[in-house]
Design a protein around this motif. Structure first.
Motif, PDB file in Angstrom:
ATOM      1  N   SER A 101       0.828  -1.205   0.000  1.00  0.00           N
ATOM      2  CA  SER A 101       0.000   0.000   0.000  1.00  0.00           C
ATOM      3  C   SER A 101       0.867   1.261   0.000  1.00  0.00           C
ATOM      4  O   SER A 101       0.509   2.261  -0.622  1.00  0.00           O
ATOM      5  CB  SER A 101      -0.952   0.006   1.191  1.00  0.00           C
ATOM      6  OG  SER A 101      -0.224   0.112   2.390  1.00  0.00           O
ATOM      7  N   TRP A 155       3.855   1.511  -1.401  1.00  0.00           N
ATOM      8  CA  TRP A 155       4.377   1.587  -2.773  1.00  0.00           C
ATOM      9  C   TRP A 155       3.286   2.105  -3.709  1.00  0.00           C
ATOM     10  O   TRP A 155       3.541   2.935  -4.576  1.00  0.00           O
ATOM     11  CB  TRP A 155       4.871   0.212  -3.187  1.00  0.00           C
ATOM     12  CG  TRP A 155       5.456   0.153  -4.545  1.00  0.00           C
ATOM     13  CD1 TRP A 155       4.928  -0.466  -5.625  1.00  0.00           C
ATOM     14  CD2 TRP A 155       6.687   0.727  -4.993  1.00  0.00           C
ATOM     15  NE1 TRP A 155       5.733  -0.307  -6.709  1.00  0.00           N
ATOM     16  CE2 TRP A 155       6.824   0.416  -6.349  1.00  0.00           C
ATOM     17  CE3 TRP A 155       7.664   1.468  -4.367  1.00  0.00           C
ATOM     18  CZ2 TRP A 155       7.919   0.832  -7.095  1.00  0.00           C
ATOM     19  CZ3 TRP A 155       8.756   1.878  -5.120  1.00  0.00           C
ATOM     20  CH2 TRP A 155       8.873   1.558  -6.456  1.00  0.00           C
ATOM     21  N   ASN A 156       2.067   1.623  -3.549  1.00  0.00           N
ATOM     22  CA  ASN A 156       0.954   2.042  -4.388  1.00  0.00           C
ATOM     23  C   ASN A 156       0.674   3.534  -4.214  1.00  0.00           C
ATOM     24  O   ASN A 156       0.489   4.262  -5.194  1.00  0.00           O
ATOM     25  CB  ASN A 156      -0.283   1.222  -4.023  1.00  0.00           C
ATOM     26  CG  ASN A 156      -1.427   1.455  -4.967  1.00  0.00           C
ATOM     27  OD1 ASN A 156      -1.271   1.985  -6.047  1.00  0.00           O
ATOM     28  ND2 ASN A 156      -2.608   1.070  -4.543  1.00  0.00           N
ATOM     29  N   ARG A 157       0.657   4.011  -2.973  1.00  0.00           N
ATOM     30  CA  ARG A 157       0.405   5.428  -2.712  1.00  0.00           C
ATOM     31  C   ARG A 157       1.514   6.296  -3.307  1.00  0.00           C
ATOM     32  O   ARG A 157       1.251   7.344  -3.900  1.00  0.00           O
ATOM     33  CB  ARG A 157       0.275   5.656  -1.212  1.00  0.00           C
ATOM     34  CG  ARG A 157      -0.096   7.071  -0.857  1.00  0.00           C
ATOM     35  CD  ARG A 157      -0.375   7.270   0.622  1.00  0.00           C
ATOM     36  NE  ARG A 157       0.723   6.788   1.455  1.00  0.00           N
ATOM     37  CZ  ARG A 157       0.596   5.853   2.385  1.00  0.00           C
ATOM     38  NH1 ARG A 157      -0.565   5.282   2.586  1.00  0.00           N
ATOM     39  NH2 ARG A 157       1.620   5.476   3.110  1.00  0.00           N
ATOM     40  N   THR A 158       2.759   5.854  -3.194  1.00  0.00           N
ATOM     41  CA  THR A 158       3.883   6.621  -3.733  1.00  0.00           C
ATOM     42  C   THR A 158       3.803   6.715  -5.253  1.00  0.00           C
ATOM     43  O   THR A 158       4.053   7.778  -5.836  1.00  0.00           O
ATOM     44  CB  THR A 158       5.210   5.968  -3.310  1.00  0.00           C
ATOM     45  OG1 THR A 158       5.239   5.871  -1.889  1.00  0.00           O
ATOM     46  CG2 THR A 158       6.393   6.778  -3.788  1.00  0.00           C
ATOM     47  N   LEU A 159       3.462   5.615  -5.905  1.00  0.00           N
ATOM     48  CA  LEU A 159       3.356   5.645  -7.363  1.00  0.00           C
ATOM     49  C   LEU A 159       2.217   6.541  -7.831  1.00  0.00           C
ATOM     50  O   LEU A 159       2.365   7.262  -8.826  1.00  0.00           O
ATOM     51  CB  LEU A 159       3.165   4.228  -7.898  1.00  0.00           C
ATOM     52  CG  LEU A 159       4.399   3.333  -7.843  1.00  0.00           C
ATOM     53  CD1 LEU A 159       4.058   1.944  -8.357  1.00  0.00           C
ATOM     54  CD2 LEU A 159       5.546   3.913  -8.634  1.00  0.00           C
ATOM     55  N   TRP A 160       1.092   6.526  -7.127  1.00  0.00           N
ATOM     56  CA  TRP A 160      -0.011   7.395  -7.525  1.00  0.00           C
ATOM     57  C   TRP A 160       0.324   8.861  -7.294  1.00  0.00           C
ATOM     58  O   TRP A 160      -0.160   9.738  -8.016  1.00  0.00           O
ATOM     59  CB  TRP A 160      -1.291   7.015  -6.795  1.00  0.00           C
ATOM     60  CG  TRP A 160      -2.017   5.905  -7.490  1.00  0.00           C
ATOM     61  CD1 TRP A 160      -2.157   4.631  -7.066  1.00  0.00           C
ATOM     62  CD2 TRP A 160      -2.668   5.988  -8.761  1.00  0.00           C
ATOM     63  NE1 TRP A 160      -2.853   3.911  -7.995  1.00  0.00           N
ATOM     64  CE2 TRP A 160      -3.188   4.720  -9.046  1.00  0.00           C
ATOM     65  CE3 TRP A 160      -2.856   6.999  -9.681  1.00  0.00           C
ATOM     66  CZ2 TRP A 160      -3.880   4.434 -10.205  1.00  0.00           C
ATOM     67  CZ3 TRP A 160      -3.554   6.723 -10.850  1.00  0.00           C
ATOM     68  CH2 TRP A 160      -4.056   5.453 -11.089  1.00  0.00           C
ATOM     69  N   GLN A 161       1.160   9.164  -6.316  1.00  0.00           N
ATOM     70  CA  GLN A 161       1.570  10.550  -6.111  1.00  0.00           C
ATOM     71  C   GLN A 161       2.542  11.003  -7.195  1.00  0.00           C
ATOM     72  O   GLN A 161       2.652  12.195  -7.473  1.00  0.00           O
ATOM     73  CB  GLN A 161       2.213  10.710  -4.741  1.00  0.00           C
ATOM     74  CG  GLN A 161       1.231  10.607  -3.607  1.00  0.00           C
ATOM     75  CD  GLN A 161       1.891  10.632  -2.244  1.00  0.00           C
ATOM     76  OE1 GLN A 161       3.117  10.578  -2.134  1.00  0.00           O
ATOM     77  NE2 GLN A 161       1.097  10.692  -1.195  1.00  0.00           N
ATOM     78  N   ALA A 162       3.237  10.070  -7.823  1.00  0.00           N
ATOM     79  CA  ALA A 162       4.201  10.414  -8.863  1.00  0.00           C
ATOM     80  C   ALA A 162       3.561  10.512 -10.246  1.00  0.00           C
ATOM     81  O   ALA A 162       4.229  10.905 -11.201  1.00  0.00           O
ATOM     82  CB  ALA A 162       5.323   9.378  -8.890  1.00  0.00           C
ATOM     83  N   VAL A 163       2.286  10.173 -10.370  1.00  0.00           N
ATOM     84  CA  VAL A 163       1.636  10.181 -11.682  1.00  0.00           C
ATOM     85  C   VAL A 163       1.568  11.585 -12.261  1.00  0.00           C
ATOM     86  O   VAL A 163       1.902  11.796 -13.433  1.00  0.00           O
ATOM     87  CB  VAL A 163       0.231   9.549 -11.592  1.00  0.00           C
ATOM     88  CG1 VAL A 163      -0.596   9.855 -12.813  1.00  0.00           C
ATOM     89  CG2 VAL A 163       0.349   8.059 -11.404  1.00  0.00           C
ATOM     90  N   CYS A 194       4.895  13.004 -13.638  1.00  0.00           N
ATOM     91  CA  CYS A 194       5.327  12.232 -14.811  1.00  0.00           C
ATOM     92  C   CYS A 194       4.499  12.581 -16.044  1.00  0.00           C
ATOM     93  O   CYS A 194       5.042  12.727 -17.138  1.00  0.00           O
ATOM     94  CB  CYS A 194       5.247  10.738 -14.527  1.00  0.00           C
ATOM     95  SG  CYS A 194       6.480  10.167 -13.358  1.00  0.00           S
TER      96      CYS A 194
END
Length: 92
Positions: free
Chosen positions: A36, A38-46, A49
């Motif tokens: 979770s 990792w998932n939150r971090t990736l969604w914050q980087a969307v 990017c």
């Protein structure tokens, strides 16, 4: 059955064992879920990017029209890779 008296007795018993209640709550603490995080971090980087992709796409699109000499990047790459092979006069 005296419900009010029973409730007072139960609350008094619970207050008497305060340490056990705290320790029980600590045992119930859920473990850290790395997926979770990792998932939150990736969604914050969307957003950054996507913004970077759009800016670079617009920049690439606009720069092609201004200084394009007529030869594409693929043809330029092919010419630079095959230049050493075109020298047929040199004997090995």
């Amino acid at each position: 059955m005296n419900i009010a008296g029973l409730q007072k007795k139960l609350l008094a018993a619970a207050r008497a064992h305060r340490e056990k209640r705290i320790m029980a709550r600590l045992a119930e603490k859920p473990a850290m879920d790395l997926l979770s995080i990792w998932n939150r971090t990736l969604w914050q980087a969307v957003a950054p990017c996507v913004a970077t992709m759009l800016l670079l796409g617009v920049w690439t699109f606009l720069s092609q029209g201004s200084d394009n000499p007529g030869e594409t990047l693929a043809a330029d790459l092919e010419n630079s890779l095959y230049v050493p092979l075109d020298n047929q006069t040199e004997a090995w």
